[in-house]
Design a protein around this motif. Structure first.
Motif, PDB file in Angstrom:
ATOM      1  N   MET A 174      27.594  64.926  -7.285  1.00  0.00           N
ATOM      2  CA  MET A 174      27.701  64.406  -5.920  1.00  0.00           C
ATOM      3  C   MET A 174      29.007  65.353  -4.970  1.00  0.00           C
ATOM      4  SD  MET A 174      26.221  65.185  -2.795  1.00  0.00           S
ATOM      5  CE  MET A 174      24.845  64.259  -3.044  1.00  0.00           C
ATOM      6  N   LEU A 175      30.459  65.537  -5.924  1.00  0.00           N
ATOM      7  CA  LEU A 175      31.519  65.099  -5.650  1.00  0.00           C
ATOM      8  C   LEU A 175      31.878  66.367  -6.061  1.00  0.00           C
ATOM      9  CD1 LEU A 175      33.486  61.741  -4.328  1.00  0.00           C
ATOM     10  CD2 LEU A 175      32.841  63.253  -3.527  1.00  0.00           C
ATOM     11  N   ASP A 176      30.764  67.078  -6.972  1.00  0.00           N
ATOM     12  CA  ASP A 176      31.332  68.231  -8.049  1.00  0.00           C
ATOM     13  C   ASP A 176      31.409  68.978  -7.875  1.00  0.00           C
ATOM     14  OD1 ASP A 176      32.459  69.498 -10.126  1.00  0.00           O
ATOM     15  OD2 ASP A 176      31.059  69.949 -11.136  1.00  0.00           O
ATOM     16  N   ILE A 177      29.924  69.159  -7.311  1.00  0.00           N
ATOM     17  CA  ILE A 177      28.530  69.883  -7.603  1.00  0.00           C
ATOM     18  C   ILE A 177      28.011  70.024  -5.387  1.00  0.00           C
ATOM     19  CG2 ILE A 177      26.104  71.723  -7.710  1.00  0.00           C
ATOM     20  CD1 ILE A 177      28.717  72.358 -10.077  1.00  0.00           C
ATOM     21  N   GLY A 178      27.268  69.358  -5.103  1.00  0.00           N
ATOM     22  CA  GLY A 178      27.237  68.404  -4.179  1.00  0.00           C
ATOM     23  C   GLY A 178      28.570  69.637  -3.000  1.00  0.00           C
ATOM     24  N   PRO A 179      29.593  69.285  -2.577  1.00  0.00           N
ATOM     25  CA  PRO A 179      30.311  70.084  -1.702  1.00  0.00           C
ATOM     26  C   PRO A 179      29.998  71.524  -1.629  1.00  0.00           C
ATOM     27  CG  PRO A 179      31.677  69.834  -2.932  1.00  0.00           C
ATOM     28  CD  PRO A 179      30.315  69.272  -3.910  1.00  0.00           C
ATOM     29  N   TYR A 180      29.735  72.668  -2.449  1.00  0.00           N
ATOM     30  CA  TYR A 180      28.325  74.023  -2.320  1.00  0.00           C
ATOM     31  C   TYR A 180      26.988  73.502  -1.716  1.00  0.00           C
ATOM     32  CZ  TYR A 180      30.757  75.043  -6.319  1.00  0.00           C
ATOM     33  OH  TYR A 180      33.148  75.288  -7.202  1.00  0.00           O
ATOM     34  N   TYR A 181      26.363  72.786  -1.721  1.00  0.00           N
ATOM     35  CA  TYR A 181      24.963  72.455  -1.103  1.00  0.00           C
ATOM     36  C   TYR A 181      25.289  72.313   0.537  1.00  0.00           C
ATOM     37  CZ  TYR A 181      23.554  74.090  -5.053  1.00  0.00           C
ATOM     38  OH  TYR A 181      22.833  74.904  -6.035  1.00  0.00           O
ATOM     39  N   VAL A 182      25.920  70.817  -0.136  1.00  0.00           N
ATOM     40  CA  VAL A 182      26.008  70.407   2.068  1.00  0.00           C
ATOM     41  C   VAL A 182      27.492  71.281   2.811  1.00  0.00           C
ATOM     42  CG1 VAL A 182      27.551  68.464   2.775  1.00  0.00           C
ATOM     43  CG2 VAL A 182      26.141  67.989   1.365  1.00  0.00           C
ATOM     44  N   LEU A 263      13.272  80.235   4.348  1.00  0.00           N
ATOM     45  CA  LEU A 263      13.735  81.273   4.394  1.00  0.00           C
ATOM     46  C   LEU A 263      14.533  80.592   2.486  1.00  0.00           C
ATOM     47  CD1 LEU A 263      16.104  83.957   4.957  1.00  0.00           C
ATOM     48  CD2 LEU A 263      17.692  81.935   5.701  1.00  0.00           C
ATOM     49  N   SER A 264      14.396  81.487   1.447  1.00  0.00           N
ATOM     50  CA  SER A 264      15.572  80.931   0.600  1.00  0.00           C
ATOM     51  C   SER A 264      16.875  81.478   0.564  1.00  0.00           C
ATOM     52  CB  SER A 264      14.644  81.841  -0.596  1.00  0.00           C
ATOM     53  OG  SER A 264      15.417  81.198  -1.680  1.00  0.00           O
ATOM     54  N   VAL A 265      18.029  80.334   0.265  1.00  0.00           N
ATOM     55  CA  VAL A 265      18.844  80.625   0.170  1.00  0.00           C
ATOM     56  C   VAL A 265      19.977  80.812  -1.260  1.00  0.00           C
ATOM     57  CG1 VAL A 265      21.331  80.327   1.102  1.00  0.00           C
ATOM     58  CG2 VAL A 265      18.995  79.953   2.070  1.00  0.00           C
ATOM     59  N   PRO A 266      19.961  82.267  -1.631  1.00  0.00           N
ATOM     60  CA  PRO A 266      20.919  82.141  -2.986  1.00  0.00           C
ATOM     61  C   PRO A 266      21.928  81.618  -3.554  1.00  0.00           C
ATOM     62  CG  PRO A 266      21.816  84.333  -1.413  1.00  0.00           C
ATOM     63  CD  PRO A 266      21.060  83.495  -0.841  1.00  0.00           C
ATOM     64  N   ASP A 267      21.939  81.163  -4.669  1.00  0.00           N
ATOM     65  CA  ASP A 267      22.969  79.831  -5.346  1.00  0.00           C
ATOM     66  C   ASP A 267      24.533  79.738  -4.614  1.00  0.00           C
ATOM     67  OD1 ASP A 267      25.026  78.368  -6.611  1.00  0.00           O
ATOM     68  OD2 ASP A 267      23.802  79.419  -8.668  1.00  0.00           O
ATOM     69  N   PRO A 268      24.753  78.559  -4.051  1.00  0.00           N
ATOM     70  CA  PRO A 268      25.507  78.483  -3.107  1.00  0.00           C
ATOM     71  C   PRO A 268      27.108  78.323  -4.174  1.00  0.00           C
ATOM     72  CG  PRO A 268      24.216  76.118  -3.463  1.00  0.00           C
ATOM     73  CD  PRO A 268      23.897  77.254  -3.621  1.00  0.00           C
ATOM     74  N   ASN A 269      26.902  78.458  -4.828  1.00  0.00           N
ATOM     75  CA  ASN A 269      27.941  78.666  -5.524  1.00  0.00           C
ATOM     76  C   ASN A 269      28.637  79.247  -5.938  1.00  0.00           C
ATOM     77  OD1 ASN A 269      30.326  77.812  -7.782  1.00  0.00           O
ATOM     78  ND2 ASN A 269      29.215  76.593  -9.207  1.00  0.00           N
TER      79      ASN A 269
END
Length: 365
Positions: A174-182, A263-269
């Motif tokens: 959550m703290l590692d990858i979650g920031p991109y998604y949230v 809507l399909s959204v691309p990889d937020p990373n």
């Protein structure tokens, strides 16, 4: 506008991406670096044409305007406070801090010192995220009603040369990858009002298979699978899953479902990717041509902050955004512990959308 000089503290795994990502922007000039491992800083400086200093000496220099904090997450708040105390504008890798009190202290200190506080991720400024934002703002899918956001893997120990910290306090998916998604969800749908989640630690240790750490046993102190729901101030509801415990899946990364389509959204990373839409009454997904540049990388948020400092406007990858995202992520795990919804106290305006058609290397609007 006159360019601003930038120094980096922390020359580890992510630092080369900032060298590359900052390069296209004339508004910022990377000049210096520092690291608690001085030999590593010297080698990094030699490779990238910078001057290496000790951390204290870098912060004491009058010719450095912005300092980018690329230390480990557990040190983010402490180092950001040092930067602010030195009178520099600060930009930190995600997350802003590993607990809410430290995050709030950083923002309070920046306000009191009259300096800017920025924070990754800035990937939402890329062509994929901004095209999706424009589609929503233009009403392509009507009113957003729901969303899904999923990132599932079996952790970083198979590839990362220093994977241990991902499983210690301040780590976890959550703290590692979650920031991109949230952050992507807030960029697309606005702030979150409350959250509910469930979380678990599946393994008490992990065995590294990366070349650098092969066979080492990594202790686990954090939840490695977090699932939950986010209720936005707008009324939309998102389902989110972040995991280091999954071997494979076929789930989408981010989808936004509206009253008139999805809507399909691309990889937020990433800064690029395909955006597609399906309208009500049809079943065919149709690609939307990207309306914004993908020729940017990590460092775009630093450049946008530099433009904002010069012109007096708000910057997009802001400390306020990062604090809100941090509170939302921590609320999911707090909800799991307490067995109840958690109200999100912070709020903010959505970051301003980038105008379509900006030239590469320009973020001055």
């Amino acid at each position: 506008m006159q360019s601003l000089n930038v120094g980096i503290i922390g020359t580890g795994n992510i630092a080369p991406a900032y060298i590359q990502g900052c390069a296209p922007f004339e508004m910022i000039k990377l000049t210096a670096c520092a690291d608690i491992l001085e030999d590593r800083a010297q080698a990094f400086a030699a490779e990238h044409g910078l001057t290496a200093y000790s951390v204290d000496d870098l912060l004491a220099r009058d010719d450095i305007d912005i300092v980018v904090n690329l230390t480990l997450p557990a040190a983010h708040a402490e180092v950001s406070l040092q930067i602010i105390e030195a009178g520099k504008h600060a930009y930190v890798e995600k997350p802003l801090a590993v607990n809410l009190a430290d995050g709030e202290a950083v923002i309070k200190a920046a306000v009191a010192a009259g300096v800017r506080m920025g924070c990754a991720p800035d990937t939402f400024l890329g062509g994929g995220g901004q095209t999706a934002r424009k589609a929503i703002d233009d009403g392509v899918i009507g009113t957003p009603i729901a969303a899904t956001a999923t990132w599932l893997s079996h952790g970083h120990e198979s590839w990362h040369p220093n994977a241990g910290f991902y499983y210690l306090k301040g780590g976890g998916p959550m703290l590692d990858i979650g920031p991109y998604y949230v952050t992507a969800l807030v960029n697309l749908m606005g702030p979150v009002a409350r959250a509910a989640g469930s979380a678990r630690m599946t393994f008490t240790e992990r065995v590294a298979t990366s070349k650098a750490l092969m066979g080492q046993r990594l202790p686990v102190e954090v939840n490695t699978h977090v699932a939950g729901t986010l209720e936005f101030e707008s009324g939309a509801i998102a389902t989110i899953i972040m995991s280091f415990d999954v071997w494979g899946h076929n789930l989408p990364l981010i989808e936004i479902h509206g009253s008139e389509g999805s809507l399909s959204v691309p990889d937020p990373n990433r800064f690029d990717g395909e955006v597609s839409v399906v309208k009500g009454g049809t079943r065919e997904w149709v690609d939307i041509p990207l309306t914004h540049s993908t020729n940017i990388g990590r460092g775009a948020g630093v450049a946008d902050m530099a433009y904002a400092i010069q012109s007096g406007r708000p910057h997009r990858a802001s400390g306020a955004l990062a604090l809100h995202v941090l509170e939302v992520m921590l609320a999911l795990e707090e909800s799991s512990e307490q067995g109840r919804h958690i109200e999100i106290k912070s709020t903010l305006e959505q970051p301003a959308a980038l105008p379509a058609g900006l030239a590469d290397g320009v973020l001055d609007m």
